[in-house]
Design a protein around this motif. Structure first.
Motif, mmCIF file in Angstrom:
data_model
loop_
_atom_site.group_PDB
_atom_site.id
_atom_site.type_symbol
_atom_site.label_atom_id
_atom_site.label_comp_id
_atom_site.label_asym_id
_atom_site.label_seq_id
_atom_site.Cartn_x
_atom_site.Cartn_y
_atom_site.Cartn_z
ATOM 1 N N LEU A 1 1.059 -2.792 -9.012
ATOM 2 C CA LEU A 1 2.129 -2.152 -7.940
ATOM 3 C C LEU A 1 1.515 -1.333 -7.030
ATOM 4 C CD1 LEU A 1 5.268 -2.004 -10.460
ATOM 5 C CD2 LEU A 1 4.351 -3.934 -9.255
ATOM 6 N N PRO A 2 1.846 -1.683 -5.711
ATOM 7 C CA PRO A 2 1.183 -0.698 -4.589
ATOM 8 C C PRO A 2 1.828 0.572 -4.955
ATOM 9 C CG PRO A 2 1.969 -2.772 -3.567
ATOM 10 C CD PRO A 2 2.345 -2.679 -5.117
ATOM 11 N N LEU A 3 1.215 1.662 -4.545
ATOM 12 C CA LEU A 3 1.655 3.152 -4.669
ATOM 13 C C LEU A 3 2.417 3.630 -3.527
ATOM 14 C CD1 LEU A 3 -1.561 4.661 -6.460
ATOM 15 C CD2 LEU A 3 0.413 3.743 -7.570
ATOM 16 N N LEU A 4 2.210 3.159 -2.285
ATOM 17 C CA LEU A 4 2.683 3.770 -0.878
ATOM 18 C C LEU A 4 3.937 2.931 -0.573
ATOM 19 C CD1 LEU A 4 -0.215 4.787 0.918
ATOM 20 C CD2 LEU A 4 0.999 6.149 -0.458
ATOM 21 N N VAL A 5 5.153 3.237 -1.058
ATOM 22 C CA VAL A 5 6.572 2.564 -0.747
ATOM 23 C C VAL A 5 7.393 3.894 0.184
ATOM 24 C CG1 VAL A 5 8.457 1.338 -1.414
ATOM 25 C CG2 VAL A 5 6.308 0.995 -2.637
ATOM 26 N N ASP A 6 7.380 3.509 1.248
ATOM 27 C CA ASP A 6 8.392 4.527 1.961
ATOM 28 C C ASP A 6 9.440 3.574 2.660
ATOM 29 O OD1 ASP A 6 6.459 6.277 1.672
ATOM 30 O OD2 ASP A 6 5.161 5.523 3.309
ATOM 31 N N ALA B 1 11.767 -2.107 3.059
ATOM 32 C CA ALA B 1 10.788 -1.110 2.811
ATOM 33 C C ALA B 1 9.321 -1.260 3.487
ATOM 34 C CB ALA B 1 10.753 -0.665 1.244
ATOM 35 N N SER B 2 8.706 -0.050 3.597
ATOM 36 C CA SER B 2 7.221 -0.266 3.992
ATOM 37 C C SER B 2 6.532 -0.113 2.773
ATOM 38 C CB SER B 2 7.135 1.038 4.867
ATOM 39 O OG SER B 2 5.766 0.932 5.415
ATOM 40 N N VAL B 3 5.593 -1.049 2.695
ATOM 41 C CA VAL B 3 4.698 -1.067 1.574
ATOM 42 C C VAL B 3 3.072 -0.975 2.171
ATOM 43 C CG1 VAL B 3 3.808 -2.195 -0.417
ATOM 44 C CG2 VAL B 3 6.289 -2.353 0.071
ATOM 45 N N ASP B 4 2.706 0.063 1.709
ATOM 46 C CA ASP B 4 1.052 0.324 2.199
ATOM 47 C C ASP B 4 1.017 0.025 3.878
ATOM 48 O OD1 ASP B 4 0.265 0.839 -0.411
ATOM 49 O OD2 ASP B 4 -0.631 -1.475 -0.584
ATOM 50 N N GLY B 5 2.221 0.666 4.418
ATOM 51 C CA GLY B 5 2.252 0.682 5.979
ATOM 52 C C GLY B 5 2.703 -0.585 6.588
ATOM 53 N N GLN B 6 3.012 -1.546 5.917
ATOM 54 C CA GLN B 6 3.782 -2.905 6.238
ATOM 55 C C GLN B 6 4.993 -3.124 5.811
ATOM 56 O OE1 GLN B 6 2.280 -5.652 7.993
ATOM 57 N NE2 GLN B 6 4.458 -5.896 8.063
ATOM 58 N N ARG C 1 13.262 0.453 -6.621
ATOM 59 C CA ARG C 1 14.106 1.486 -6.068
ATOM 60 C C ARG C 1 15.500 1.101 -5.790
ATOM 61 N NH1 ARG C 1 8.836 2.225 -5.382
ATOM 62 N NH2 ARG C 1 7.926 4.287 -4.731
ATOM 63 N N SER C 2 15.606 -0.262 -6.305
ATOM 64 C CA SER C 2 17.004 -1.012 -5.896
ATOM 65 C C SER C 2 17.763 -0.765 -7.204
ATOM 66 C CB SER C 2 16.796 -2.261 -5.783
ATOM 67 O OG SER C 2 17.947 -3.043 -5.633
ATOM 68 N N GLN C 3 19.290 -0.863 -7.235
ATOM 69 C CA GLN C 3 20.193 -0.926 -8.608
ATOM 70 C C GLN C 3 20.671 -2.187 -8.896
ATOM 71 O OE1 GLN C 3 20.346 1.955 -10.491
ATOM 72 N NE2 GLN C 3 18.944 2.682 -9.065
ATOM 73 N N HIS C 4 20.194 -3.290 -7.925
ATOM 74 C CA HIS C 4 20.490 -4.558 -8.079
ATOM 75 C C HIS C 4 20.323 -5.197 -9.285
ATOM 76 C CE1 HIS C 4 21.676 -8.927 -7.191
ATOM 77 N NE2 HIS C 4 22.501 -8.344 -6.098
ATOM 78 N N PRO C 5 21.102 -5.937 -10.165
ATOM 79 C CA PRO C 5 20.730 -6.537 -11.288
ATOM 80 C C PRO C 5 19.582 -7.462 -11.425
ATOM 81 C CG PRO C 5 23.204 -6.884 -11.030
ATOM 82 C CD PRO C 5 22.838 -6.273 -9.685
ATOM 83 N N LEU C 6 19.518 -8.084 -10.035
ATOM 84 C CA LEU C 6 18.338 -9.224 -10.018
ATOM 85 C C LEU C 6 16.911 -8.396 -9.736
ATOM 86 C CD1 LEU C 6 19.938 -11.806 -7.820
ATOM 87 C CD2 LEU C 6 19.849 -11.832 -10.153
#
Length: 717
Positions: A455-460, A472-477, A435-440
């Motif tokens: 890749l985990p599906l739930l990213v909030d 970001a929150s990945v699978d609730g973490q 979800r990032s636009q950073h070149p790295l």
């Protein structure tokens, strides 16, 4: 005045059939310039073309070339040149040779002074030398002293003093010499002709709901071209459907196929190996990359190298000097009491051996052969002067990004903490960075795909932390990924032993990103613009073939630049440079080294490329700017083409020197042999023909100079 007139006239380019000698090219050019309505004209001998500024019909141009039966065809007109059988093309020479042999048989019966042998030898001379005499006598009356004039005077002179047999031998051997010269130029031009025949003349096009086979001249930008497995591409375009491997050897010189899929650029003349492709055409046929390559190579052959210019100037004075010397040898000793017939014969021998065929052809055939060979191997050399300069390169400056390195970041190290696997951690990092636009960020996503990580599906709750990273929150973490400074501000922090590891990675020229939570650090991910596999080996080879200094120029910080420079083995590293700084450095470098090359991408490094002795652009296939601005364009994104180009240039310079030295050496030896009277007419023409043959074969050796494969260059470990 002529330039002002030329600006107001239309330019037309024509192909010329039958142009086999540089002298004929010069005469043809002069004749065309004299035509009414023509402001200027220039013959490109290497490409067998003429550019006319002004108005002239094809009939008028062919009349100007009637002395050599030249055929003129508009450049864009597709014409298949009919190859005449050898016996038909050289019928007069063959008949002349048979008559000469019959003459010697008759001479053995009736004696050399007999009427029948003399008539037979005379017939051999007339049949074999008819065209030669036409040109030679015409030029003699115009006081134009070229090889036709020399040979005509020598042959007629031999007949006048009763040497009919030797005159016939001279005619036959001269005809053989001209046939060899025609063959050698055809061989040298084959590399260009083979390029012209690479791309198909028709393509399968979908228009609406119908599919039809269309001539490439009728294909428009935006048409959809369908290319089946085992077919060549007829046009440049972008893949809109399908995946396949494409052999791009015709464009880049690299035979290793490249995978192409949707949105990838493809080129006319390349070969589709596997899948069915649908391609949206992006260029007209005259604008395709292969068309531009052919045009640039042909234009390059028109650019005279310094050595060629020297030979041309030398020949202008050399031929009249030989004529004057021959007259002196024939006349002065007899006036002082010597035998007339003996010294006239020696003067005629000098005319024959003084024929400048080998000298005149020595340079252009080398240049044409080398430029054609380079084009077939994916290197465009924009003229003879650049070919020669490349052979003298003593210092090479490289732009770093995209030249010595791959030009895009890659994950080089993953350091995991807390017992979790690298695969799991890279999955979390990639899920966030998608979800990032950073070149790295793209480097992390690519690495996850290469490792086959899920890749985990739930990213909030994705959020960018300006200048520091993202969270970001990945699978609730909740996870954070960013610079070490970001984690200094979090409660997790970085322990001293881990901080030492970060410093070690940074001194290797890598950028370190940290993945973790507010409570703990989970991983270090090191990213760098990695060097090309062949870069170090190329630097080593450049040093081995005589390049005194290699320099890396970059806008990166000094620590990163030094790390990469040490890895590659370059002599000097210049970091933190702006484009104007690179330009200034190249100017300074030229004060210390006579010939400096700059290797870059042809766009961002344009000022530095222009300031160097030889500007070399890499990865130029499909890049119009690079093709137009660079002196030499490496079509493939392959640095190994650079040592090949320098080796080819050095070889060309060596062969030109060998040819010129040998040609002049033969003439000097002949002069020595004339004094005691050891040089006969037939030996003189044999020496000249032999010199032409040796010079030609020596030049054609340039076709054997090849790029070194990966087996020759060990990849960087």
């Amino acid at each position: 005045m002529r330039q002002h007139e030329a600006a107001n006239h239309e330019k037309q380019v024509y192909r010329v059939q039958g142009l086999t000698c540089t002298n004929c090219a010069g005469i043809f050019e002069k004749n065309v310039k004299k035509l009414p309505g023509v402001a200027d004209a220039q013959v490109n001998f290497g490409a067998s073309k003429i550019t006319v500024i002004g108005n002239a019909t094809i009939e008028e141009l062919e009349k100007a070339g009637a002395f050599e039966n030249l055929k003129v065809i508009p450049e864009k007109q597709r014409v298949t040149e009919k190859k005449e059988p050898f016996w038909k093309e050289n019928g007069n020479a063959l008949l002349s040779a048979m008559l000469m042999a019959a003459g010697y048989l008759l001479a053995s019966v009736y004696g050399e002074a007999g009427m029948l042998p003399a008539l037979t030898f005379g017939a051999a001379m007339l049949i074999g030398g008819y065209k030669l005499f036409q040109k030679g006598i015409r030029n003699l009356f115009r006081l134009q002293f070229d090889m036709n004039t020399l040979m005509t005077v020598a042959i007629i002179g031999a007949a006048a003093i009763g040497e009919w047999g030797e005159g016939a031998v001279v005619v036959v051997l001269f005809a053989v010499s001209e046939a060899l010269e025609r063959f050698s130029m055809q061989k040298a031009r084959q590399s260009i002709r083979s390029l012209m025949n690479i791309a198909p003349k028709e393509a399968l096009i979908r228009r609406g709901s119908s599919e039809l086979t269309v001539s490439v001249d009728e294909i428009q930008v935006g048409d959809v071209m369908i290319v089946k497995p085992g077919q060549k591409l007829a046009m440049d375009g972008v893949v809109i459907k399908g995946t396949s491997t494409i052999n791009q050897a015709a464009i880049t010189g690299e035979s290793v196929p490249v995978t192409k899929t949707v949105n990838d650029e493809v080129f006319a003349g390349t070969f589709n190996e596997e899948g069915l492709l649908e391609i949206r055409v992006t260029k007209r046929v005259e604008d395709t990359t292969i068309s531009k390559i052919i045009h640039l190579v042909e234009e390059a052959q028109a650019e005279r190298a310094p050595s060629q210019a020297f030979v041309d100037r030398f020949a202008q004075y050399y031929t009249p000097a030989i004529m004057a010397l021959a007259i002196g040898i024939a006349v002065i000793p007899p006036l002082l009491g010597a035998e007339w017939g003996d010294w006239i014969y020696r003067g005629l021998s000098l005319l024959v051996v003084g024929c400048p065929c080998a000298l005149v052809i020595s340079t252009p055939i080398s240049i044409v052969t080398a430029i054609g060979n380079a084009a077939k191997n994916g290197v465009l050399i924009k003229g003879g002067i650049h070919l020669e300069e490349a052979g003298r390169i003593s210092a090479v400056a490289f732009d770093k990004t995209g030249t010595l390195t791959k030009g895009f970041p890659e994950v080089t190290d993953i350091v995991a903490f807390g017992g979790r696997s690298e695969s799991e951690l890279i999955s979390i990092a990639a899920a966030i960075e998608r979800r990032s636009q950073h070149p790295l960020a793209s480097a992390i996503v690519r690495k996850a795909k290469q490792m086959g990580a899920d890749l985990p599906l739930l990213v909030d709750d994705f959020q960018s932390i300006t200048g520091k990273g993202v969270k970001a929150s990945v699978d609730g973490q909740l996870y954070f990924i960013g610079s070490p400074k970001l984690f200094d501000e979090l409660r997790s922090g970085i322990i001293d032993t881990a901080r030492e590891r970060i410093r070690t990675l940074q001194t290797q020229g890598k950028t370190v990103m940290v993945l973790g939570t507010q409570q703990e650090v989970l991983a270090f991910i090191a990213v760098a613009d990695t060097v090309r596999d062949s870069s170090k080996a190329v630097i080593e080879e450049l040093h081995s073939i005589g390049v005194q200094k290699t320099i890396m120029l970059t806008g990166d910080n000094q620590a990163t630049a030094d790390a990469i420079g040490n890895q590659l083995g370059v002599d000097e590293v210049k970091a933190e440079l702006l484009p104007q700084d690179k330009l200034q450095y190249i100017k300074q470098l030229r004060q210390s080294y006579p010939s400096v090359a700059m290797v870059g991408d042809g766009v961002n490094d344009a000022p530095a490329l222009a300031a160097s002795t030889v500007g070399i652009a890499m990865g130029s296939a499909g890049t119009d700017t690079a093709l137009e601005t660079a002196d030499i364009a490496l079509m493939a994104d392959d640095l190994r083409k650079l040592p090949y180009t320098i080796r080819l240039s050095k070889k060309t310079l060596a062969i030109i020197k060998q040819n010129v030295t040998f040609s002049l050496g033969i003439k000097l030896l002949a002069l020595v042999l004339i004094v005691p009277g050891w040089l006969t007419l037939w030996l003189a023409i044999l020496a000249d023909m032999g010199a032409t043959l040796i010079v030609t074969l020596n030049s054609l050796r340039l076709l054997k100079v090849k790029t070194r494969t990966s087996s020759h260059l060990k990849p960087l470990r």
